[in-house]
Enzyme design. Sequence first.
Site, PDB file in Angstrom:
ATOM      1  N   TYR A 163      31.236  39.768  24.214  1.00  0.00           N
ATOM      2  CA  TYR A 163      32.153  38.687  23.817  1.00  0.00           C
ATOM      3  C   TYR A 163      33.577  39.221  23.625  1.00  0.00           C
ATOM      4  O   TYR A 163      34.539  38.635  24.134  1.00  0.00           O
ATOM      5  CB  TYR A 163      31.637  38.046  22.520  1.00  0.00           C
ATOM      6  CG  TYR A 163      32.602  37.123  21.831  1.00  0.00           C
ATOM      7  CD1 TYR A 163      32.846  35.842  22.326  1.00  0.00           C
ATOM      8  CD2 TYR A 163      33.269  37.513  20.668  1.00  0.00           C
ATOM      9  CE1 TYR A 163      33.731  34.986  21.687  1.00  0.00           C
ATOM     10  CE2 TYR A 163      34.151  36.660  20.024  1.00  0.00           C
ATOM     11  CZ  TYR A 163      34.375  35.403  20.538  1.00  0.00           C
ATOM     12  OH  TYR A 163      35.254  34.559  19.913  1.00  0.00           O
ATOM     13  N   LEU A 164      33.712  40.323  22.910  1.00  0.00           N
ATOM     14  CA  LEU A 164      35.046  40.882  22.655  1.00  0.00           C
ATOM     15  C   LEU A 164      35.711  41.349  23.945  1.00  0.00           C
ATOM     16  O   LEU A 164      36.928  41.204  24.106  1.00  0.00           O
ATOM     17  CB  LEU A 164      34.966  42.028  21.643  1.00  0.00           C
ATOM     18  CG  LEU A 164      34.618  41.625  20.209  1.00  0.00           C
ATOM     19  CD1 LEU A 164      34.488  42.863  19.329  1.00  0.00           C
ATOM     20  CD2 LEU A 164      35.662  40.662  19.612  1.00  0.00           C
TER      21      LEU A 164
END
Length: 218
Positions: free
Chosen positions: A129-130
């Site tokens: 996600y990051l």
Amino acid sequence: MRIVIAGGHGQIALRLEKLLAARGDEVAGIIRKAEQGDDLRAAGAEPVVLDLESASVEEVASHLRGADAAVFAAGAGPGSGTDRKDTVDKGAAVLFADAAVQAGVRRFLVVSSMGANPQHEGDEIFDVYLRAKGAADEYVRGLDALDWTILRPGMLTNDAGNGQVRLEAHTGRGPIPRDDVAAVLAELLDTPATHGLTLELISGSAPVAVAVKSVAGN
């Protein structure tokens, strides 16, 4: 202003729609499911049913034409797998940015995440996600046709907002109510001098308007 929000049924987006509609702005929220429309109408926003994972740039641009600003607040959500981090958190953000360029909408806000980094290491879902958020941010920053501002909130909570925040290039980690994230986004829309900034946001001691004016150089 007319403002189009991607991810219009998200928790931050619904709060932002309510704030913008209450002050007299015209707001449209892009949603994936027609049954989400009633929640947007209750917030004062016009629902636009469109799947950003399958739509073309032209389809999205057709809903952005005539808008004064666009806000990317979509996300695959905590229950999604790694594939949708790439198709939503990165892919949909890139698509929405390209559509804004095509539609001639310069003001562009991104709700990102603290720690977003295309080079972030790790194999857990949150690591993916990051990386996806970081790649999307990097793409938007490379578009000269957009007056972009990227907002990276800390740990989101559903506590009642108190309008007291810390907004800086680097704040360090901390919590922030979704209410206050929405309030900062509304203020950023009114402060075009914040374009070109990537900002972190946590709870603090400065009123929202003061915090935004400070980073804008006022």
